[in-house]
Design a protein around this motif. Structure first.
Motif, PDB file in Angstrom:
ATOM      1  N   HIS A   1     -20.099 -14.241 -33.659  1.00  7.12           N
ATOM      2  CA  HIS A   1     -19.842 -13.696 -34.405  1.00  7.12           C
ATOM      3  C   HIS A   1     -17.358 -14.338 -34.988  1.00  7.12           C
ATOM      4  CE1 HIS A   1     -18.015 -10.746 -37.460  1.00  7.12           C
ATOM      5  NE2 HIS A   1     -19.779 -10.473 -37.427  1.00  7.12           N
ATOM      6  N   PRO A   2     -17.613 -14.643 -36.215  1.00  7.87           N
ATOM      7  CA  PRO A   2     -16.253 -15.093 -36.010  1.00  7.87           C
ATOM      8  C   PRO A   2     -15.277 -13.417 -35.224  1.00  7.87           C
ATOM      9  CG  PRO A   2     -17.645 -14.946 -38.547  1.00  7.87           C
ATOM     10  CD  PRO A   2     -18.272 -14.804 -37.187  1.00  7.87           C
ATOM     11  N   LEU A   3     -15.616 -12.431 -35.082  1.00 13.32           N
ATOM     12  CA  LEU A   3     -14.994 -11.860 -35.101  1.00 13.32           C
ATOM     13  C   LEU A   3     -14.207 -11.556 -33.158  1.00 13.32           C
ATOM     14  CD1 LEU A   3     -15.000  -8.382 -37.271  1.00 13.32           C
ATOM     15  CD2 LEU A   3     -12.415 -10.758 -37.357  1.00 13.32           C
ATOM     16  N   ALA A   4     -16.264 -12.118 -32.802  1.00  7.43           N
ATOM     17  CA  ALA A   4     -16.354 -11.911 -30.740  1.00  7.43           C
ATOM     18  C   ALA A   4     -17.177 -12.826 -30.887  1.00  7.43           C
ATOM     19  CB  ALA A   4     -17.028 -10.622 -30.522  1.00  7.43           C
TER      20      ALA A   4
ATOM     21  N   ILE B   1     -21.817 -12.212 -29.091  1.00 10.40           N
ATOM     22  CA  ILE B   1     -21.826 -11.135 -29.364  1.00 10.40           C
ATOM     23  C   ILE B   1     -23.396 -11.019 -29.641  1.00 10.40           C
ATOM     24  CG2 ILE B   1     -21.341 -10.824 -32.469  1.00 10.40           C
ATOM     25  CD1 ILE B   1     -19.451  -8.870 -28.868  1.00 10.40           C
TER      26      ILE B   1
ATOM     27  N   GLU C   1     -25.582  -9.620 -40.756  1.00 13.04           N
ATOM     28  CA  GLU C   1     -24.632 -10.752 -39.809  1.00 13.04           C
ATOM     29  C   GLU C   1     -22.841  -9.536 -40.679  1.00 13.04           C
ATOM     30  OE1 GLU C   1     -23.032 -14.409 -41.310  1.00 13.04           O
ATOM     31  OE2 GLU C   1     -21.162 -14.537 -39.447  1.00 13.04           O
TER      32      GLU C   1
ATOM     33  N   LEU D   1     -19.000  -3.683 -34.586  1.00 12.60           N
ATOM     34  CA  LEU D   1     -16.998  -4.255 -34.557  1.00 12.60           C
ATOM     35  C   LEU D   1     -16.360  -3.664 -34.837  1.00 12.60           C
ATOM     36  CD1 LEU D   1     -17.993  -8.259 -34.031  1.00 12.60           C
ATOM     37  CD2 LEU D   1     -17.954  -6.435 -32.078  1.00 12.60           C
TER      38      LEU D   1
ATOM     39  N   SER E   1     -30.133  -6.802 -31.106  1.00 10.40           N
ATOM     40  CA  SER E   1     -29.286  -7.910 -30.404  1.00 10.40           C
ATOM     41  C   SER E   1     -27.735  -8.664 -30.060  1.00 10.40           C
ATOM     42  CB  SER E   1     -29.065  -9.762 -31.576  1.00 10.40           C
ATOM     43  OG  SER E   1     -29.288  -8.776 -33.391  1.00 10.40           O
ATOM     44  N   TYR E   2     -27.136  -6.748 -30.629  1.00  9.09           N
ATOM     45  CA  TYR E   2     -25.447  -6.498 -30.507  1.00  9.09           C
ATOM     46  C   TYR E   2     -25.046  -6.393 -29.076  1.00  9.09           C
ATOM     47  CZ  TYR E   2     -20.651  -4.322 -31.077  1.00  9.09           C
ATOM     48  OH  TYR E   2     -20.007  -4.207 -31.298  1.00  9.09           O
ATOM     49  N   MET E   3     -24.197  -7.117 -29.020  1.00 14.36           N
ATOM     50  CA  MET E   3     -24.215  -7.657 -27.118  1.00 14.36           C
ATOM     51  C   MET E   3     -25.933  -7.566 -26.414  1.00 14.36           C
ATOM     52  SD  MET E   3     -20.639  -4.706 -27.086  1.00 14.36           S
ATOM     53  CE  MET E   3     -19.448  -5.275 -27.513  1.00 14.36           C
ATOM     54  N   ARG E   4     -26.412  -8.054 -27.067  1.00 10.63           N
ATOM     55  CA  ARG E   4     -27.725  -8.632 -26.415  1.00 10.63           C
ATOM     56  C   ARG E   4     -28.742  -7.028 -26.190  1.00 10.63           C
ATOM     57  NH1 ARG E   4     -24.304 -11.407 -23.450  1.00 10.63           N
ATOM     58  NH2 ARG E   4     -24.705 -13.604 -23.625  1.00 10.63           N
TER      59      ARG E   4
END
Lengths: 368, 368
Positions: free
Chosen positions: A153-156, A159, B89, B96, B124-127
């Motif tokens: 992601h552009p920020l991380a 992620i 997204e 984030l 899917s956030y941080m897997r």
């Protein structure tokens, strides 16, 4: 089927083999059939522009077609920028256009970027389809074990992702022969890391065989990748979902990630930054009571395979410290470090003071 | 903690409870703590514009804050268009920015769209992080069981997704009181479906209690949702990854999906299209030898809860047939149908001829 090594990543129902040897791409059709991959459903190969211009893609496509598979290929730009949701969406479009269904397989032909990206497509297309990895870099031995797939992601970084284990990994050593020398060395960084955290004998072996490794001697490389994958597989099998144990794989990464961020990606390759980070972790270990030899051996073996061990002086210490504070492993003034207590053995230390780390960073700039 | 029903979806390590009752949102803080959700990591509520203007969001936010949680909310536009990678997204960006970490929880407050979308972010956030569902529609009882989460691609619905089970489902019946009547009826379609595939007694109960259901009588609704979720949970527990058994949940969906596509989404609500589809499946069943009563009871009970049973004449039969051929269940001239062989019992028939289906479609336009 020619000489090769096989390693099984033990994950219960999701166990899978890693085949390592020369010319494995030429056997891909047969391997796919052996693994029950259906030729009734189309296969999509994902690769990048650098790999696509070499013969690997043509070889893989033709051997799979000969074996009766319907194959299409998607080529993404080379480099980390392809690990984006935009490229991910394009790949889903291509998968739909190629008619991929629930029984289809996605094949990642390339390094870590292609593996992560194609793996995340495989993990989420129709809620998960089959996935095969065909790594073409040394560094990819690391990402080919563990099932971590992701886009940025552009920020991380990394992620957005999933845990999605491949059906198999086909590590064709012949694909490594075209790697630039700097990439070879950087890739060896994670190989050596696997020795440093788990296997002192293998560290000694790396030292003795450093020249053969840098010269891409097939037998030496096959053995080193086999050992590197074995260590990672052992760690991952015990801790699939990244709780405590898996953290030891981050040896050198706390400082290393900060260096990458400050130097700018591609300025300092991942493997190079991790090499410096591992020397830092070894210095830290000695300050915390480990024998001096932990530091001298770590530094020696990394130098032997051609990796940098000194932190470039022009990188600002304050910026490096700031970058570390953004790391997930930083909490309220104390930091978490993977600390080698002996060669082949590490511990997780959650209470390393930021001031001690700053000292280490300064010392790394003076490294001989 | 007030009167409520609890149902456990049995999925081994990933088992989770569904709580159904009045005012459960007001108990959310306590439930979160009971379930070990850490107040050290921020929580993000995802909801849509329609729900956000009601009191549910304010109630949920304040009860969680009172219980010591750090809470932020993300509001997406109402409707299917929010199930896109672009909105996905944006939600990752908000997660984030709100500092969500590996131990954070995402709460879906809304109907099926919000549940699918927020669930895929959680998957899917941080897997993969924790996920709690707080459904605000009747239809969401269906998507709250089974762990299917997804977003759409311009070329295909639900094509990008995962299986991600929630920690728990809090079904607060008071949120249903503000639903428009048409939405209520459409939601009852899947409730009745769960009876038709699995539980003849419950079908009889729906018939007897149709008026109370349409009037949103809390006790009747609580029982119906409990039964609906129970059937789905029983099917899903036996077949988590959608092999054969899970297909029976698609009763009415082959025709139903085609009607939705041809009529245009929102013209015919999902539940309405499925209702007509179930009457079609029952007609088909009788032609294939099932007792006449399968058709008469199916049609009767759906009418009783206020659902359409007749296919709008203006929908073109050719277009409907074409839409069905794009369905994943269509293969080489014969189609797969879920066919009721008795009330409460279905079979999967892979060899229904397209010409017979066309006949049924024509007959559905004549339905009295």
């Amino acid at each position: 089927m020619g000489e090769h090594r096989t390693l099984t990543v033990q994950l219960g129902e999701r166990s899978y083999p890693i085949y390592i040897g020369e010319g494995l791409i030429d056997q891909a059709g047969q391997r796919f059939i052996e693994h029950g991959i259906s030729s009734k459903s189309p296969i999509m190969i994902v690769t990048d522009e650098h790999v696509a211009v070499q013969q690997h893609l043509v070889r893989l496509e033709s051997v799979l077609k000969q074996a009766g598979f319907t194959v299409s290929s998607a080529v993404v730009p080379a480099g980390e920028t392809s690990k984006s949701l935009a490229v991910f969406e394009e790949l889903v479009t291509k998968a739909l256009q190629a008619g991929l269904d629930r029984k289809s397989t996605i094949v990642a032909l390339g390094g870590g970027v292609v593996g992560d990206l194609a793996g995340f497509v495989a993990a989420s297309y129709m809620r998960g389809i089959r996935f095969v990895q065909v790594p073409t870099t040394i560094l990819a031995h690391d990402s080919s074990v563990g099932g971590k797939v992701a886009v940025n992601h552009p920020l991380a970084k990394n992620i957005i992702g999933a845990f999605h284990q491949p059906e198999m990994v086909l590590y064709d050593l012949s694909t490594l022969q075209t790697l630039p020398q700097r990439q070879v060395r950087a890739g060896l960084s994670e190989v050596v890391k696997h020795g440093l955290i788990w296997d002192a004998e293998f560290v000694a072996w790396c030292d003795e065989n450093a020249d053969r490794l840098q010269a891409l001697d097939s037998d030496a490389l096959g053995y080193a990748l086999f050992k590197g994958c074995s260590v990672k597989a052992a760690v991952v099998s015990k801790d699939e979902r990244e709780n405590d144990l898996r953290a030891i794989l981050n040896l050198g990464h706390t400082i290393g990630h900060a260096l990458e961020a400050v130097a700018g990606y591609n300025q300092l390759l991942h493997g190079e930054a991790i090499s410096i980070g591992m020397v830092g972790a070894a210095r830290l270990a000695v300050k915390l009571g480990a024998p001096e030899q932990v530091y001298t051996v770590t530094k020696h073996v990394l130098s032997r395979v051609g990796l940098p061990v000194r932190l470039p002086e022009e990188l600002d210490t304050d910026l490096i410290m700031d970058a570390m504070k953004h790391d997930k492993k930083f909490q309220e003034g104390s930091m978490t470090f993977i600390v080698p207590v002996a060669i082949g053995e590490v511990e997780i230390n959650h209470t390393v003071s930021a001031s001690l780390v700053r000292e280490i960073v300064e010392e790394l700039k003076q490294e001989a």
